[in-house]
Design a protein around this motif. Structure first.
Motif, PDB file in Angstrom:
ATOM      1  N   ALA A   1      -4.020  26.474  14.779  1.00  0.00           N
ATOM      2  CA  ALA A   1      -5.147  26.221  15.674  1.00  0.00           C
ATOM      3  C   ALA A   1      -4.689  25.708  17.033  1.00  0.00           C
ATOM      4  N   LYS A   2      -3.387  25.373  17.129  1.00  0.00           N
ATOM      5  CA  LYS A   2      -2.794  24.864  18.378  1.00  0.00           C
ATOM      6  C   LYS A   2      -3.539  23.624  18.881  1.00  0.00           C
ATOM      7  N   PHE A   3      -3.779  22.702  17.950  1.00  0.00           N
ATOM      8  CA  PHE A   3      -4.496  21.469  18.292  1.00  0.00           C
ATOM      9  C   PHE A   3      -3.504  20.325  18.422  1.00  0.00           C
ATOM     10  N   ALA A   4      -3.334  19.820  19.647  1.00  0.00           N
ATOM     11  CA  ALA A   4      -2.309  18.805  19.914  1.00  0.00           C
ATOM     12  C   ALA A   4      -2.853  17.387  19.988  1.00  0.00           C
ATOM     13  N   GLY A   5      -4.180  17.211  20.043  1.00  0.00           N
ATOM     14  CA  GLY A   5      -4.760  15.896  20.291  1.00  0.00           C
ATOM     15  C   GLY A   5      -5.027  15.069  19.048  1.00  0.00           C
ATOM     16  N   LYS A   6      -5.723  13.954  19.269  1.00  0.00           N
ATOM     17  CA  LYS A   6      -6.133  13.035  18.190  1.00  0.00           C
ATOM     18  C   LYS A   6      -4.949  12.588  17.330  1.00  0.00           C
ATOM     19  N   ILE A   7      -3.856  12.195  17.977  1.00  0.00           N
ATOM     20  CA  ILE A   7      -2.637  11.890  17.218  1.00  0.00           C
ATOM     21  C   ILE A   7      -2.792  10.689  16.288  1.00  0.00           C
ATOM     22  N   PRO A   8      -3.339   9.530  16.724  1.00  0.00           N
ATOM     23  CA  PRO A   8      -3.446   8.407  15.783  1.00  0.00           C
ATOM     24  C   PRO A   8      -4.257   8.745  14.529  1.00  0.00           C
ATOM     25  N   TYR A   9      -5.389   9.403  14.720  1.00  0.00           N
ATOM     26  CA  TYR A   9      -6.215   9.788  13.571  1.00  0.00           C
ATOM     27  C   TYR A   9      -5.476  10.790  12.692  1.00  0.00           C
ATOM     28  N   SER A  10      -4.864  11.797  13.330  1.00  0.00           N
ATOM     29  CA  SER A  10      -4.144  12.823  12.568  1.00  0.00           C
ATOM     30  C   SER A  10      -2.968  12.227  11.806  1.00  0.00           C
ATOM     31  N   PHE A  11      -2.190  11.361  12.475  1.00  0.00           N
ATOM     32  CA  PHE A  11      -1.073  10.673  11.815  1.00  0.00           C
ATOM     33  C   PHE A  11      -1.546   9.957  10.556  1.00  0.00           C
ATOM     34  N   SER A  12      -2.598   9.163  10.725  1.00  0.00           N
ATOM     35  CA  SER A  12      -3.052   8.316   9.627  1.00  0.00           C
ATOM     36  C   SER A  12      -3.552   9.145   8.451  1.00  0.00           C
ATOM     37  N   LYS A  13      -4.237  10.247   8.748  1.00  0.00           N
ATOM     38  CA  LYS A  13      -4.757  11.083   7.667  1.00  0.00           C
ATOM     39  C   LYS A  13      -3.651  11.932   7.026  1.00  0.00           C
ATOM     40  N   ALA A  14      -2.637  12.293   7.800  1.00  0.00           N
ATOM     41  CA  ALA A  14      -1.488  12.991   7.217  1.00  0.00           C
ATOM     42  C   ALA A  14      -0.743  12.059   6.257  1.00  0.00           C
ATOM     43  N   ALA A  15      -0.638  10.785   6.644  1.00  0.00           N
ATOM     44  CA  ALA A  15      -0.029   9.797   5.754  1.00  0.00           C
ATOM     45  C   ALA A  15      -0.846   9.651   4.474  1.00  0.00           C
TER      46      ALA A  15
END
Length: 265
Positions: free
Chosen positions: A158-172
């Motif tokens: 999807a080439k989505f680069a934003g929302k890093i803190p939220y994405s990091f936390s949910k990937a964890a």
């Protein structure tokens, strides 16, 4: 037979929708946790003696302890725990923009630590409180509510680069799901991280939906050409509950969408 659910973050969004949907079945009871008991008008409007509202700020170990002291007085088991409470929003820039200034970098670091603490670390303390109740039940299911933004495949395609803190936390959280699955599968406990899809959980009118979700819809269509659009809360909750009913201990530790795969958001 009575089936008992624990839903965290139950005062709004997907959590509130799940409470409403679950209580449609007269043999179900729900322990609904909320951060603030002054903000439960929508929950109280349900008016069911099978609904138990309990305060629980998942960012506070003391609050979690107090919550489960109450729950343990009310029940000896929880069939299905759905951990929905999470911190949303946050810094939206992609990684290239995070060091534009020392101020923006410090803002990002503080934001990231806050999200990681609530959306990942707190879930461990919370899960460990509810697991003994799950092990004592018939269904034995622990469900983490996840997101497509935790998917590496979705992010790339999807080439989505934003929302890093939220994405990091949910990937964890997704990795945490796999870790719990590894520990609990032999005990017959099903552990899943499930993405409910793109949901209009606040019932925005259609013109607002197009504005708010427009960029995300475009990205989802790049990822999945068959993407059907933003779901209502009721539709999303029905699909979510159907998915967690279908999947069992064989799938424990997996990251799935409510459509049944990790690649169909």
């Amino acid at each position: 037979m009575v089936k008992s659910y624990l839903i965290t973050g139950a005062n709004r969004g997907i959590g509130l929708g799940l409470v409403k949907e679950i209580l449609q079945t007269e043999t179900n009871q729900v322990f609904a946790t909320v951060r603030n008991l002054d903000n439960v008008a929508d929950l109280k409007a349900i008016e069911s003696d099978r609904l138990h509202i309990v305060k629980c700020d998942i960012s506070s170990e003391d609050s979690i302890d107090e919550c489960f002291e109450q729950i343990n007085k009310l029940t000896k088991s929880i069939d299905i725990a759905i951990l929905s409470a999470a911190l949303m929003g946050g810094v939206s820039e992609g990684p290239m923009e995070l060091t534009d200034s020392r101020e923006s970098w410090n803002d990002f670091k503080n934001n990231a630590m806050q999200f990681f603490g609530v959306n990942a670390l707190s879930q461990i303390y919370l899960a460990n409180k509810v697991i003994p109740l799950i092990e004592a039940s018939n269904e034995k299911k622990l469900i983490f509510v996840s997101t497509g933004l935790a998917s590496l495949d979705y992010t790339r395609r999807a080439k989505f680069a934003g929302k890093i803190p939220y994405s990091f936390s949910k990937a964890a959280l997704s990795l945490l799901d796999a870790k719990y699955g590894a520990q609990l599968k032999h005990k017959g406990v099903t552990v899943l991280a499930v993405c409910p899809g793109m949901v209009n959980s606040r019932n925005f009118p259609q013109e607002q939906v197009e504005i708010i979700f427009g960029p995300f819809i475009e990205m989802a269509q790049k990822f999945n050409p068959d993407f059907e659009g933003v779901m209502s809360s009721e539709e999303a909750c029905k699909k979510f509950l159907k998915a967690i009913e279908f999947y069992g201990v064989f799938h424990s530790g997996q990251f799935l969408s409510s459509n049944g795969s990790a690649t169909d958001f």
